[in-house]
Write a protein that holds these residues in place. Sequence first.
Motif, short mmCIF file in Angstrom:
data_model
loop_
_atom_site.label_atom_id
_atom_site.label_comp_id
_atom_site.label_asym_id
_atom_site.label_seq_id
_atom_site.Cartn_x
_atom_site.Cartn_y
_atom_site.Cartn_z
N ALA A 50 27.04 57.97 113.44
CA ALA A 50 27.92 57.12 112.65
C ALA A 50 27.19 56.52 111.45
O ALA A 50 27.73 56.45 110.33
N ALA A 51 25.95 56.08 111.65
CA ALA A 51 25.18 55.50 110.55
C ALA A 51 24.91 56.51 109.45
O ALA A 51 25.04 56.20 108.25
N ARG A 52 24.55 57.72 109.82
CA ARG A 52 24.21 58.71 108.79
C ARG A 52 25.47 59.21 108.08
O ARG A 52 25.45 59.50 106.88
N GLU A 82 18.23 60.91 113.05
CA GLU A 82 18.53 60.62 111.65
C GLU A 82 17.91 61.67 110.72
O GLU A 82 18.55 62.13 109.76
N SER A 119 28.06 57.40 107.45
CA SER A 119 28.39 56.34 106.51
C SER A 119 27.49 56.38 105.29
O SER A 119 27.95 56.17 104.15
N ALA A 120 26.20 56.68 105.52
CA ALA A 120 25.26 56.72 104.39
C ALA A 120 25.54 57.89 103.46
O ALA A 120 25.28 57.81 102.25
N ARG A 179 25.61 56.28 117.72
CA ARG A 179 25.30 55.28 116.71
C ARG A 179 24.56 55.90 115.54
O ARG A 179 24.86 55.59 114.36
N SER A 180 23.61 56.79 115.83
CA SER A 180 22.86 57.44 114.74
C SER A 180 23.78 58.30 113.89
O SER A 180 23.68 58.31 112.65
N ARG A 189 13.68 58.06 115.29
CA ARG A 189 14.38 58.42 114.05
C ARG A 189 14.50 59.93 113.90
O ARG A 189 14.76 60.44 112.80
#
Length: 461
Positions: A323-325, A358, A327-328, A320-321, A355
């Motif tokens: 994928a989020a980064r 991230e 995308s960012a 999940r981490s 965190r």
Amino acid sequence: MRSRLLGVVLALIVLVLVGLGVPLGRGVAAAEQQEMFLDRLTDTSRFASLAGRPLIDDKPQLLRAELERYDEVYGVGVAVVGRERPDRPLVTSRAGLPFTGAEAQDRVNEALAGRLPTAPKLFMPWNTAEVVLAEPVLVDGEVRGAVVTFSPTDKTRLEILGWWALLLAASLLVLAMAVLLALPVVRWTLRPVQALDEATGKLLAAVVSGRPVPPVDADHGPPELRQLSRSFDQMAVNVADTLAAQRAFVADASHQLRNPLTALKLRLSNLEGHVDADAEVHQLEALSETDRLNRILDELLAMARAESSSVDPVPVDVDRSVAARLSAWQAAAAAKDVHLVLDGQPGGMALAPPRGVETVLDALLDNALKFTQEGTLVVVDVRRADGRVRLSVTDHGPGLQPEELDRATNRFWRSPAHQNVPGSGLGLSIVRLVVERVEGVVVLESPEDGGLRVVIELPAV
């Protein structure tokens, strides 16, 4: 160290046992030999007194039965020699006695000279020679002949061996008892040293992570080592306080500098359109430098938080981490015509600071986008194996020389070939600090097709 100290103690004990055992063993051998000598001397004297009348009457054969009976019972050969022919015995207890030997002739000559027998030299169990004694036959103070006895030493040597075996067994028993007594003493002595060794290994991790340094157990061991343990505890506290003050200073200074730097950038921006054309380039460079200082302050704050964080690691969903980064960072990658690609397999849960994943990805993707070439790929690979979650970021930039890979995670270090690329040299240092808080690993590699691959491993949950 325990083995060496125990070896020293045992070596001293062995030296003491040898120093006491060797003289005692020789003393036991001398006592057994003296006992045998006195016994044989008594019998030799008795035969010398019995041989007086037969020698006067020139009838030494009268002694044969007595001599043979004695030899049969005790196994000791006896011979009577006259004064006129000292090299030929007048009568013997059995045939084959070594009468012509050098030692026997010496004893006979001494006896015919009127000398009494003396104790032989100390013999050891491996000496098989017989003990030869000769005593003069005196009649009215005149030497008429001599009586010679040939005594085997088998029984005495066996008795000496028995005593020596007993001494050896006693020495081994003492040595075993010394080991049993020395082991707890050595453990007690070295317990503070072992505690210091363990504390030294934990000191760096505790200080770097901002956790309190566990004190050394100073309640056991010699007083000198207990004092050393207390001194170590004080030193560890001082080191932790010093590094904490340093981190606080970095964080405070970075935070306090942000406001005047923002005001400076605003003033420089307000000058736009109010400066000469010749000075406009200097205004733009000044604005660029303020942006660079802002990035350095952000990284210094991130490093200070990574160093001073005392929050315990938590299970983190790595997929999940990631994928989020990704995308960012898609917008920044698209602006440079670079494609972010996710490869590998689901990594699952890993142990990391809050965190932390991230923060690591932001630093690695920022570096990758700085150095990779336009139109290439930045590959983020996630895998799980052997109780570890392996996360890597690979770019297609200029990479590093082999000798530079180990230095790249040092603070403010930058390759001489990358001095024209914006940056402060703190990104990989932050990555290393975050990963090492959970006893993870950071490895830099040079792929075969060029670029740089940064691999981190986190404990899987």
